[in-house]
Write a protein that holds these residues in place. Structure first.
Motif, PDB file in Angstrom:
ATOM      1  N   SER A  31       0.915  -1.265  -0.111  1.00 38.54           N
ATOM      2  CA  SER A  31      -0.012  -0.081   0.077  1.00 38.54           C
ATOM      3  C   SER A  31       0.637   1.291   0.001  1.00 38.54           C
ATOM      4  O   SER A  31       0.414   2.403  -0.329  1.00 38.54           O
ATOM      5  CB  SER A  31      -0.907   0.083   1.126  1.00 38.54           C
ATOM      6  N   THR A  32       2.110   1.182   0.352  1.00 39.86           N
ATOM      7  CA  THR A  32       3.141   2.244   0.277  1.00 39.86           C
ATOM      8  C   THR A  32       4.112   2.153  -0.654  1.00 39.86           C
ATOM      9  O   THR A  32       4.787   0.848  -0.713  1.00 39.86           O
ATOM     10  CB  THR A  32       3.763   2.385   1.983  1.00 39.86           C
ATOM     11  N   HIS A  33       4.405   2.956  -1.314  1.00 39.16           N
ATOM     12  CA  HIS A  33       5.826   2.867  -2.379  1.00 39.16           C
ATOM     13  C   HIS A  33       6.843   2.883  -1.518  1.00 39.16           C
ATOM     14  O   HIS A  33       7.261   3.528  -0.895  1.00 39.16           O
ATOM     15  CB  HIS A  33       5.572   3.936  -3.250  1.00 39.16           C
ATOM     16  N   LEU A  34       7.579   1.580  -1.746  1.00 37.08           N
ATOM     17  CA  LEU A  34       8.850   1.424  -1.093  1.00 37.08           C
ATOM     18  C   LEU A  34       9.777   0.787  -2.140  1.00 37.08           C
ATOM     19  O   LEU A  34       9.609   0.023  -2.995  1.00 37.08           O
ATOM     20  CB  LEU A  34       8.848   0.310   0.164  1.00 37.08           C
ATOM     21  N   GLU A  35      11.039   1.381  -2.345  1.00 37.97           N
ATOM     22  CA  GLU A  35      12.235   0.982  -3.397  1.00 37.97           C
ATOM     23  C   GLU A  35      13.060  -0.023  -2.445  1.00 37.97           C
ATOM     24  O   GLU A  35      13.026   0.045  -0.982  1.00 37.97           O
ATOM     25  CB  GLU A  35      12.921   1.908  -3.818  1.00 37.97           C
ATOM     26  N   LEU A  36      13.851  -0.980  -3.079  1.00 36.80           N
ATOM     27  CA  LEU A  36      14.652  -1.750  -2.295  1.00 36.80           C
ATOM     28  C   LEU A  36      15.636  -0.830  -1.578  1.00 36.80           C
ATOM     29  O   LEU A  36      16.127  -1.109  -0.321  1.00 36.80           O
ATOM     30  CB  LEU A  36      15.656  -2.597  -3.231  1.00 36.80           C
ATOM     31  N   LEU A  37      15.918   0.368  -2.051  1.00 41.80           N
ATOM     32  CA  LEU A  37      16.977   1.248  -1.058  1.00 41.80           C
ATOM     33  C   LEU A  37      16.299   2.215  -0.171  1.00 41.80           C
ATOM     34  O   LEU A  37      17.009   2.934   0.542  1.00 41.80           O
ATOM     35  CB  LEU A  37      17.997   2.053  -2.068  1.00 41.80           C
ATOM     36  N   SER A  38      15.008   2.192  -0.103  1.00 44.66           N
ATOM     37  CA  SER A  38      14.370   3.044   0.844  1.00 44.66           C
ATOM     38  C   SER A  38      14.650   2.523   2.314  1.00 44.66           C
ATOM     39  O   SER A  38      14.872   1.568   2.507  1.00 44.66           O
ATOM     40  CB  SER A  38      12.933   2.794   0.868  1.00 44.66           C
ATOM     41  N   VAL A  40      13.942   2.294   6.213  1.00 41.28           N
ATOM     42  CA  VAL A  40      12.938   2.085   7.193  1.00 41.28           C
ATOM     43  C   VAL A  40      13.404   2.103   8.617  1.00 41.28           C
ATOM     44  O   VAL A  40      14.481   1.812   8.883  1.00 41.28           O
ATOM     45  CB  VAL A  40      12.212   0.731   6.792  1.00 41.28           C
ATOM     46  N   ARG A  41      12.570   2.621   9.488  1.00 44.61           N
ATOM     47  CA  ARG A  41      13.041   2.745  10.976  1.00 44.61           C
ATOM     48  C   ARG A  41      11.593   2.957  11.873  1.00 44.61           C
ATOM     49  O   ARG A  41      10.724   3.364  11.484  1.00 44.61           O
ATOM     50  CB  ARG A  41      13.770   4.197  11.246  1.00 44.61           C
ATOM     51  N   ALA A  42      11.919   2.148  12.868  1.00 43.34           N
ATOM     52  CA  ALA A  42      10.660   1.906  13.837  1.00 43.34           C
ATOM     53  C   ALA A  42      10.503   3.231  14.429  1.00 43.34           C
ATOM     54  O   ALA A  42      11.436   3.988  14.892  1.00 43.34           O
ATOM     55  CB  ALA A  42      10.822   0.835  14.937  1.00 43.34           C
ATOM     56  N   THR A  43       9.230   3.816  14.665  1.00 45.28           N
ATOM     57  CA  THR A  43       9.027   4.810  15.356  1.00 45.28           C
ATOM     58  C   THR A  43       8.615   4.949  16.859  1.00 45.28           C
ATOM     59  O   THR A  43       8.773   5.784  17.538  1.00 45.28           O
ATOM     60  CB  THR A  43       7.328   5.495  14.620  1.00 45.28           C
ATOM     61  N   GLY A  44       8.820   3.573  17.421  1.00 43.28           N
ATOM     62  CA  GLY A  44       8.371   3.280  18.648  1.00 43.28           C
ATOM     63  C   GLY A  44       7.039   3.196  19.184  1.00 43.28           C
ATOM     64  O   GLY A  44       6.667   3.004  20.342  1.00 43.28           O
ATOM     65  N   ASP A  88       2.290  -2.389   5.792  1.00 42.47           N
ATOM     66  CA  ASP A  88       1.557  -2.623   6.628  1.00 42.47           C
ATOM     67  C   ASP A  88       1.991  -2.068   8.029  1.00 42.47           C
ATOM     68  O   ASP A  88       1.021  -1.283   8.862  1.00 42.47           O
ATOM     69  CB  ASP A  88       1.224  -4.241   7.017  1.00 42.47           C
ATOM     70  N   LEU A  89       3.389  -2.105   8.281  1.00 43.52           N
ATOM     71  CA  LEU A  89       3.772  -1.474   9.457  1.00 43.52           C
ATOM     72  C   LEU A  89       3.631   0.224   9.396  1.00 43.52           C
ATOM     73  O   LEU A  89       3.494   0.891  10.253  1.00 43.52           O
ATOM     74  CB  LEU A  89       5.247  -1.878   9.833  1.00 43.52           C
ATOM     75  N   VAL A  90       3.882   0.689   8.094  1.00 45.36           N
ATOM     76  CA  VAL A  90       3.875   2.092   7.699  1.00 45.36           C
ATOM     77  C   VAL A  90       2.362   2.448   8.269  1.00 45.36           C
ATOM     78  O   VAL A  90       2.056   3.431   8.768  1.00 45.36           O
ATOM     79  CB  VAL A  90       4.554   2.444   6.463  1.00 45.36           C
ATOM     80  N   ILE A  95       6.494   1.993  11.789  1.00 48.55           N
ATOM     81  CA  ILE A  95       7.699   2.443  10.991  1.00 48.55           C
ATOM     82  C   ILE A  95       7.417   3.647  10.206  1.00 48.55           C
ATOM     83  O   ILE A  95       6.462   4.146   9.534  1.00 48.55           O
ATOM     84  CB  ILE A  95       8.366   1.501  10.622  1.00 48.55           C
ATOM     85  N   ASP A  96       8.578   4.431  10.148  1.00 47.56           N
ATOM     86  CA  ASP A  96       8.726   5.551   8.844  1.00 47.56           C
ATOM     87  C   ASP A  96       9.562   5.018   7.718  1.00 47.56           C
ATOM     88  O   ASP A  96      10.317   4.170   8.059  1.00 47.56           O
ATOM     89  CB  ASP A  96       9.245   7.025   9.491  1.00 47.56           C
ATOM     90  N   THR A  97       9.361   5.568   6.673  1.00 46.98           N
ATOM     91  CA  THR A  97      10.186   5.381   5.598  1.00 46.98           C
ATOM     92  C   THR A  97      10.834   6.573   5.062  1.00 46.98           C
ATOM     93  O   THR A  97      10.357   7.787   5.159  1.00 46.98           O
ATOM     94  CB  THR A  97       9.360   4.530   4.518  1.00 46.98           C
TER      95      THR A  97
END
Length: 123
Positions: A31-38, A40-44, A88-90, A95-97
């Motif tokens: 559902s979110t556009h992500l590239e292999l080099l994007s 990602v980091r947990a927001t807490g 799904d996590l975004v 998580i943030d991307t």
């Protein structure tokens, strides 16, 4: 090598026992556009409800900024399935991307070698 509960999901001879389309609930597009080099980091923030095991494992790998490609390698899942889990996590706010910058051109061999070296160090 793996976590103690990996024995239910992995078989040394056969590999992963749960099919990738099962992990993504049959979905083929994130559902979110992500590239292999994007990155990602947990927001807490934790999503509401219980996380599926693969979602929880993906979230655990995002404690510090990491690429989608690295998460896919660590989960031993195809990139598109990993992108679905991460999206799904975004959507849940867990998580943030950040899209890769122009210096991270996917055909830039220096960038690809850096990613490969980082993956080899972690595996």
């Amino acid at each position: 090598m793996g976590r103690p509960d990996d024995e239910h999901w992995l078989d040394d001879a056969a590999g992963r026992l749960v099919r990738p389309y099962t992990v993504s609930n049959g979905r083929t597009q994130p559902s979110t556009h992500l590239e292999l080099l994007s990155m990602v980091r947990a927001t807490g923030r934790l999503p509401h409800g219980q996380l599926e095991p693969d979602h929880a494992e993906a979230l655990g790998l995002c404690g510090s900024p990491t690429t989608v490609a690295e998460v896919a390698a660590r989960l031993r899942l195809p990139a598109v399935v990993t992108k679905i889990l991460l999206s799904d996590l975004v959507d849940a706010g867990a998580i943030d991307t950040r899209s890769p910058g122009p210096a991270a051109e996917p055909t830039n061999t220096a960038v690809l070698e850096t990613i490969l070296n980082a993956l080899q160090r972690r595996l």
